[in-house]
Write a protein that holds these residues in place. Structure first.
Motif, PDB file in Angstrom:
ATOM      1  N   PHE A  91       1.186  -1.080  -0.144  1.00 56.35           N
ATOM      2  CA  PHE A  91      -0.685  -0.041   0.202  1.00 56.35           C
ATOM      3  C   PHE A  91       1.133   1.186  -0.013  1.00 56.35           C
ATOM      4  CE2 PHE A  91      -1.889  -3.292   2.555  1.00 56.35           C
ATOM      5  CZ  PHE A  91      -2.667  -3.485   1.416  1.00 56.35           C
ATOM      6  N   THR A  92       0.859   2.496  -0.827  1.00 57.72           N
ATOM      7  CA  THR A  92       0.982   3.540  -0.692  1.00 57.72           C
ATOM      8  C   THR A  92       0.362   3.577  -0.401  1.00 57.72           C
ATOM      9  OG1 THR A  92       2.638   3.003  -2.496  1.00 57.72           O
ATOM     10  CG2 THR A  92       2.781   5.162  -2.199  1.00 57.72           C
ATOM     11  N   LYS A  93       1.031   5.908   0.613  1.00 60.27           N
ATOM     12  CA  LYS A  93      -0.480   6.503   0.940  1.00 60.27           C
ATOM     13  C   LYS A  93       0.890   8.022   0.504  1.00 60.27           C
ATOM     14  CE  LYS A  93      -3.526   8.888   4.132  1.00 60.27           C
ATOM     15  NZ  LYS A  93      -3.794   9.308   4.714  1.00 60.27           N
ATOM     16  N   ARG A  94       0.399   9.248   0.438  1.00 66.70           N
ATOM     17  CA  ARG A  94       1.508  10.215  -0.112  1.00 66.70           C
ATOM     18  C   ARG A  94       0.187  11.550   0.682  1.00 66.70           C
ATOM     19  NH1 ARG A  94       1.439  12.853  -5.713  1.00 66.70           N
ATOM     20  NH2 ARG A  94      -0.658  13.535  -4.655  1.00 66.70           N
ATOM     21  N   LEU A  95       1.533  12.422   1.035  1.00 67.97           N
ATOM     22  CA  LEU A  95       0.241  13.132   2.269  1.00 67.97           C
ATOM     23  C   LEU A  95       0.219  15.214   1.058  1.00 67.97           C
ATOM     24  CD1 LEU A  95       1.511  13.874   5.509  1.00 67.97           C
ATOM     25  CD2 LEU A  95      -0.571  12.562   5.128  1.00 67.97           C
TER      26      LEU A  95
END
Length: 115
Positions: free
Chosen positions: A67-71
């Motif tokens: 999983f990837t998350k970018r703020l």
């Protein structure tokens, strides 16, 4: 919503990681750098150099998940160590994913019933 289960161990991998890496390369970092089995059901979290992106890898028993998350604003709070990993709880991971300081989350203010 993705559920990791109550018994999952969560590790923040210290330092920064090249966010172009995929599951296999990140799993190799876990295996060689941390001497842990990346396929044992634990969750490993990696942060990019700028601090605004993270990748999570986890093997759920059926297959490899990444999983990837970018703020959009701000940076993920990260341990200052340059090697190893920091263990956190699933609740702290939830704060981290929301961009909240997982080390000292603020309790939500609630007005008292007495007024």
């Amino acid at each position: 919503m993705i559920s990791f289960g109550g018994g999952v161990h969560v590790f923040l991998c210290a330092g920064h990681t090249d966010m172009r890496k995929g599951f296999d390369t990140l799993a190799l970092l876990v295996q060689e750098g941390m001497k842990r089995n990346p396929h044992a059901g634990d969750l490993y979290v990696f942060r990019g150099r700028r601090g605004d992106r993270i990748k999570l890898i986890w093997h759920d028993g059926q297959g490899a998940c990444m999983f990837t998350k970018r703020l959009e604003r701000g940076r993920f709070i990260w341990p200052s160590a340059t090697s190893g990993a920091a263990a956190i709880s699933a609740a702290q991971l939830a704060f981290l994913l929301d961009g909240i300081d997982w080390r000292m989350p603020q309790k939500a203010w609630r007005p008292s019933a007495a007024g």
